[in-house]
Design an enzyme around this catalytic site. Structure first.
Site, PDB file in Angstrom:
ATOM      1  N   GLU A 111       0.829  -1.201   0.000  1.00  6.43           N
ATOM      2  CA  GLU A 111       0.000   0.000   0.000  1.00  6.43           C
ATOM      3  C   GLU A 111       0.871   1.261   0.000  1.00  6.43           C
ATOM      4  O   GLU A 111       1.960   1.288   0.565  1.00  6.43           O
ATOM      5  CB  GLU A 111      -0.935   0.006   1.207  1.00  6.43           C
ATOM      6  CG  GLU A 111      -2.005  -1.079   1.124  1.00  6.43           C
ATOM      7  CD  GLU A 111      -3.008  -1.027   2.260  1.00  6.43           C
ATOM      8  OE1 GLU A 111      -4.202  -1.264   1.995  1.00  6.43           O
ATOM      9  OE2 GLU A 111      -2.600  -0.763   3.414  1.00  6.43           O
ATOM     10  N   CYS A 151       3.542   8.698   0.806  1.00  4.01           N
ATOM     11  CA  CYS A 151       4.044   7.787   1.828  1.00  4.01           C
ATOM     12  C   CYS A 151       4.341   6.447   1.152  1.00  4.01           C
ATOM     13  O   CYS A 151       3.418   5.742   0.733  1.00  4.01           O
ATOM     14  CB  CYS A 151       3.010   7.635   2.932  1.00  4.01           C
ATOM     15  SG  CYS A 151       3.514   6.570   4.293  1.00  4.01           S
ATOM     16  N   CYS A 173       6.369  -6.302   7.350  1.00  3.17           N
ATOM     17  CA  CYS A 173       7.431  -5.724   8.170  1.00  3.17           C
ATOM     18  C   CYS A 173       7.840  -6.730   9.235  1.00  3.17           C
ATOM     19  O   CYS A 173       6.999  -7.453   9.774  1.00  3.17           O
ATOM     20  CB  CYS A 173       6.958  -4.431   8.828  1.00  3.17           C
ATOM     21  SG  CYS A 173       8.247  -3.547   9.743  1.00  3.17           S
ATOM     22  N   CYS A 218       5.788  -3.993  15.465  1.00  2.00           N
ATOM     23  CA  CYS A 218       5.380  -2.945  16.407  1.00  2.00           C
ATOM     24  C   CYS A 218       3.898  -3.117  16.748  1.00  2.00           C
ATOM     25  O   CYS A 218       3.060  -3.290  15.856  1.00  2.00           O
ATOM     26  CB  CYS A 218       5.632  -1.570  15.798  1.00  2.00           C
ATOM     27  SG  CYS A 218       7.375  -1.237  15.467  1.00  2.00           S
ATOM     28  N   CYS A 250       1.039  -0.824  15.207  1.00  2.00           N
ATOM     29  CA  CYS A 250       1.021  -0.710  13.751  1.00  2.00           C
ATOM     30  C   CYS A 250       0.363  -1.930  13.127  1.00  2.00           C
ATOM     31  O   CYS A 250       0.744  -3.070  13.396  1.00  2.00           O
ATOM     32  CB  CYS A 250       2.455  -0.550  13.243  1.00  2.00           C
ATOM     33  SG  CYS A 250       2.578  -0.412  11.446  1.00  2.00           S
ATOM     34  N   GLY A 294       6.816  -1.507   6.172  1.00  2.00           N
ATOM     35  CA  GLY A 294       8.204  -1.932   6.230  1.00  2.00           C
ATOM     36  C   GLY A 294       9.102  -1.008   7.030  1.00  2.00           C
ATOM     37  O   GLY A 294       8.761   0.140   7.327  1.00  2.00           O
ATOM     38  N   GLU A 295      10.262  -1.529   7.399  1.00  2.00           N
ATOM     39  CA  GLU A 295      11.333  -0.780   8.048  1.00  2.00           C
ATOM     40  C   GLU A 295      12.348  -0.412   6.960  1.00  2.00           C
ATOM     41  O   GLU A 295      13.089  -1.268   6.472  1.00  2.00           O
ATOM     42  CB  GLU A 295      11.992  -1.636   9.131  1.00  2.00           C
ATOM     43  CG  GLU A 295      13.358  -1.180   9.619  1.00  2.00           C
ATOM     44  CD  GLU A 295      13.393   0.234  10.162  1.00  2.00           C
ATOM     45  OE1 GLU A 295      14.201   1.036   9.656  1.00  2.00           O
ATOM     46  OE2 GLU A 295      12.614   0.542  11.096  1.00  2.00           O
ATOM     47  N   SER A 317      11.969   7.040   7.748  1.00  2.00           N
ATOM     48  CA  SER A 317      11.612   6.734   9.132  1.00  2.00           C
ATOM     49  C   SER A 317      12.171   5.378   9.537  1.00  2.00           C
ATOM     50  O   SER A 317      12.212   4.441   8.731  1.00  2.00           O
ATOM     51  CB  SER A 317      10.089   6.740   9.294  1.00  2.00           C
ATOM     52  OG  SER A 317       9.723   6.415  10.624  1.00  2.00           O
ATOM     53  N   SER A 354      10.985   6.562  15.107  1.00  2.00           N
ATOM     54  CA  SER A 354       9.774   6.182  15.829  1.00  2.00           C
ATOM     55  C   SER A 354      10.178   5.947  17.275  1.00  2.00           C
ATOM     56  O   SER A 354      10.694   4.891  17.622  1.00  2.00           O
ATOM     57  CB  SER A 354       9.173   4.901  15.230  1.00  2.00           C
ATOM     58  OG  SER A 354       8.680   5.136  13.939  1.00  2.00           O
ATOM     59  N   LEU A 355       9.956   6.949  18.114  1.00  2.00           N
ATOM     60  CA  LEU A 355      10.409   6.875  19.509  1.00  2.00           C
ATOM     61  C   LEU A 355       9.312   6.295  20.407  1.00  2.00           C
ATOM     62  O   LEU A 355       9.483   5.267  21.028  1.00  2.00           O
ATOM     63  CB  LEU A 355      10.848   8.266  19.977  1.00  2.00           C
ATOM     64  CG  LEU A 355      11.780   8.309  21.182  1.00  2.00           C
ATOM     65  CD1 LEU A 355      12.565   9.616  21.202  1.00  2.00           C
ATOM     66  CD2 LEU A 355      11.023   8.170  22.495  1.00  2.00           C
ATOM     67  N   ASN A 385      -4.020   5.897  15.801  1.00  2.00           N
ATOM     68  CA  ASN A 385      -5.075   5.633  14.825  1.00  2.00           C
ATOM     69  C   ASN A 385      -5.513   4.175  14.954  1.00  2.00           C
ATOM     70  O   ASN A 385      -4.728   3.268  14.654  1.00  2.00           O
ATOM     71  CB  ASN A 385      -4.562   5.898  13.411  1.00  2.00           C
ATOM     72  CG  ASN A 385      -4.240   7.361  13.180  1.00  2.00           C
ATOM     73  OD1 ASN A 385      -5.099   8.221  13.323  1.00  2.00           O
ATOM     74  ND2 ASN A 385      -3.000   7.655  12.831  1.00  2.00           N
ATOM     75  N   CYS A 439      -1.470   6.989   9.694  1.00  2.00           N
ATOM     76  CA  CYS A 439      -0.244   6.419  10.278  1.00  2.00           C
ATOM     77  C   CYS A 439      -0.572   5.172  11.085  1.00  2.00           C
ATOM     78  O   CYS A 439      -1.424   5.186  11.968  1.00  2.00           O
ATOM     79  CB  CYS A 439       0.416   7.465  11.169  1.00  2.00           C
ATOM     80  SG  CYS A 439       1.949   6.931  11.929  1.00  2.00           S
TER      81      CYS A 439
END
Length: 345
Positions: A91, A104, A111, A115, A118, A164-165, A196, A219-220, A295, A338
């Site tokens: 996507e 984006c 991924c 996380c 996500c 993905g990372e 990111s 991404s903290l 979200n 996000c």
């Protein structure tokens, strides 16, 4: 199998042309045709028959296929589902702002970071995307705008914040950036591209020497180890203090900042103590904070905080004089905001 033309940066293309004793001018002609003009058919203008035959037989000029398009009725955000040659899907999101767009991009099918905030993490990692599949998302989205929103085909910002990372697929992402930045290519400004990461240290180790000056976002999401472990499981392998030590070594251009993304989750990481700890952690750094209210996605166990809680969190950070922006959700009605991307679902 033919190699994709879109896997080549300009230096690669020049090398191919030189090795095969073709006219050196072909490189500029092809990059201008496919990236400046964004033409979908193969270029036949001002190219000798020998060069034309060579590229027709050796290279593939196809791009990922647009499988589905979802347009937000709320804010005109556009989410694409791209079908790849092996039938995997990813996507991509076009985000409108001031009659322009940010895109984006995804860098992997799924991924590996898992996380918990996500939706992509629930998909697992299927494979890395090739450079051509990354660049193809941009080109196909531009062409969709030209056909469906004529006059609006202005994609001025690129963020690698899709599926993905990105640093887990370092080489393909790096080469895609080189194509985007090329003055002979799409000519995106260096400050208009942001990559990111969840804190993937093997990629951060390569950043300063190999990445062409684009922006970095981390991404903290929590300054506390236990909370960050839950949100970002690789924090157990690559702890935040080590991640920050590598980020602190990155040379920044004038007026360039590191962006720190912080997902605000109701009752989990949105307290004044969380804000104070975050402020103390980033105080004195060339930092910019994006506060992102969570979200929701199907099956998620977290909730988005109330606006008052978000504003209170920002007020604490303001005391540390760290530039902070509350990011409003765009495209959440079509699961394009996000943390909501998942091409499997």
């Amino acid at each position: 199998m033919k190699q994709s033309f879109y896997d080549l940066n300009y230096s690669d293309l020049e090398a191919v042309i030189n090795q095969n004793n073709l006219n050196p001018s072909v490189a500029a002609i092809l990059f201008n045709w496919h990236y400046k003009k964004k033409e979908s058919i193969q270029c036949r203008d001002n190219i000798s028959k020998s060069s034309l035959d060579f590229f027709e037989h050796q290279f593939d000029f196809s791009l990922p296929e647009i499988d589905l398009v979802h347009e937000s009725s709320k804010d005109r955000t556009v989410k694409f589902l791209f079908k790849l040659k092996d039938n995997h899907k990813v996507e991509t999101v076009l985000i409108p702002f001031n009659n322009k767009y940010s895109i984006c991009l995804s860098s992997q099918v799924g991924c590996a970071m898992n996380c918990s905030f996500c939706f992509t993490g629930e998909q697992g990692l299927k494979r890395n995307l090739t450079t051509s599949e990354i660049v193809g998302q941009f080109l196909q989205a531009w062409r969709w705008l030209a056909s469906n929103r004529p006059g609006e085909e202005r994609i001025l910002n690129i963020v690698f914040m899709g599926q993905g990372e990105p640093l887990h697929n370092f080489d393909a992402v790096k080469k895609a950036c080189e194509i985007f930045l090329s003055q002979r290519g799409t000519s995106i400004g260096v400050q208009k591209i942001t990559i990111s990461t969840a804190g993937y240290i093997p990629g951060l180790k390569r950043w300063s020497q190999e990445t062409p000056g684009v922006n970095l976002a981390l991404s903290l999401h929590s300054p506390f180890t236990e909370k960050r472990n839950e949100l970002i499981p690789i924090n157990k392998k690559y702890p935040l203090d080590e991640v920050l030590s590598y980020i602190d070594q990155i040379p920044l251009q004038k007026k360039q900042f590191i962006t720190y993304e912080y997902i605000l989750i109701k009752g989990f990481n949105d307290s004044p103590d969380d804000a104070k700890k975050l402020g103390a952690l980033l105080a004195g750094k060339r930092a910019y904070i994006n506060l992102i209210p969570f979200n929701p996605f199907p099956g998620s166990r977290y909730e988005s905080p109330d606006l008052d809680e978000v504003e209170n969190f920002k007020a604490v950070l303001d005391e540390f004089r760290i530039p902070t922006l509350i990011r409003g959700a765009k495209g959440d009605d079509v699961l394009a905001a996000c943390g909501q991307l998942n091409s499997k679902n």
